[in-house]
Write an enzyme that holds these catalytic residues in place. Sequence first.
Site, PDB file in Angstrom:
ATOM      1  N   SER A  33      11.213 -20.692  28.111  1.00  0.00           N
ATOM      2  CA  SER A  33      10.948 -20.568  26.584  1.00  0.00           C
ATOM      3  C   SER A  33      12.090 -20.002  25.771  1.00  0.00           C
ATOM      4  O   SER A  33      13.134 -20.558  26.078  1.00  0.00           O
ATOM      5  CB  SER A  33       9.625 -20.216  26.163  1.00  0.00           C
ATOM      6  OG  SER A  33       9.242 -20.529  24.925  1.00  0.00           O
TER       7      SER A  33
ATOM      8  N   ASP B 248       3.475 -29.837  27.597  1.00  0.00           N
ATOM      9  CA  ASP B 248       3.837 -28.771  27.160  1.00  0.00           C
ATOM     10  C   ASP B 248       3.341 -28.863  25.689  1.00  0.00           C
ATOM     11  O   ASP B 248       4.188 -29.496  24.823  1.00  0.00           O
ATOM     12  CB  ASP B 248       5.320 -28.417  27.272  1.00  0.00           C
ATOM     13  CG  ASP B 248       5.824 -27.014  26.847  1.00  0.00           C
ATOM     14  OD1 ASP B 248       5.151 -26.593  25.807  1.00  0.00           O
ATOM     15  OD2 ASP B 248       6.739 -26.366  27.464  1.00  0.00           O
TER      16      ASP B 248
ATOM     17  N   HIS C 202       3.114 -25.293  29.018  1.00  0.00           N
ATOM     18  CA  HIS C 202       4.041 -24.364  28.610  1.00  0.00           C
ATOM     19  C   HIS C 202       4.315 -23.178  29.565  1.00  0.00           C
ATOM     20  O   HIS C 202       5.193 -23.164  30.092  1.00  0.00           O
ATOM     21  CB  HIS C 202       3.986 -23.938  27.180  1.00  0.00           C
ATOM     22  CG  HIS C 202       5.311 -23.215  26.756  1.00  0.00           C
ATOM     23  ND1 HIS C 202       6.377 -23.764  26.704  1.00  0.00           N
ATOM     24  CD2 HIS C 202       5.409 -21.863  26.403  1.00  0.00           C
ATOM     25  CE1 HIS C 202       7.052 -22.856  26.133  1.00  0.00           C
ATOM     26  NE2 HIS C 202       6.666 -21.729  26.031  1.00  0.00           N
TER      27      HIS C 202
END
Length: 277
Positions: free
Chosen positions: A98, A228, A257
């Site tokens: 991320s 995601d 995610h």
Amino acid sequence: MSDTITTPDGVTIYFKDWGPRDAPIIFFHHGWPLSADDWDNQILFFLHHGFRVIAHDRRGHGRSTQTSTGNDMDTYTADLVALTDTLDLKNAIHVGHSTGGGEVARYAARAKPGRVSKVVLISSVPPIMLKSAKNPGGLPIEVFDGFRAALAANRAQFYVDVASGPFYGFNRPGAKVSQGVIDNWWRQGMMGGAKAHYDCIKAFSETDFTDDLKKIDVPALVMHGDDDQVVPYADAGPLSAKLLKNAKLKTYKGYPHGMATTHADVINPDLLAFVKS
């Protein structure tokens, strides 16, 4: 060992450095608003396979100083340069999730020769998340304004909502929900500073990593789930893989995610295969 360094502007950065000193190095970079602890599963897995594993708490996160300034991608990268220089890391494999993937991209594009041997971007924010004329597939600014408003109003509840909903896909029908995973996400988030986390929303959503990705010529693996709900697949993984000179895109059907946690049994062996390739 676990230790700290002090950056030139006086910020304490906490890090873990475990495994044999002469073993191949994997450096893990966490996502917002978490800490090095988010990589526990991967760290134990790679220790078992004989690697030296390193993970740090970004400034304002985890056990590092709760900074009111410098909560931006260039400063995060400068902190990382200070840490990797102090440890004199050579030929390290940098793995980012991320926001951590953005940090990896910026660092790898600027690192001294010989510091980075491979990069991995997992569910990562590059090239850029924010919607604009140049990036029509991005998320509108209102999404990130909503994040900021929710954090400022009730950070503790916001973090419960993120972890129990979109982050791990626990809001999907039939999802296998883990209360421990939710509680651990919340614990990590609340360890960090509210101001740093608030500022980091701008850093992860508005930083353009296009030029960074173009500069990286080491082998790269881009891993992204097509379900995601935090960093939408179509505007992230495939675009990053195209911009990188030497990248492979691996798409995970239906994965969320936080897939490195929910699907570690799949992600870890895939990471190992790339690291050893």
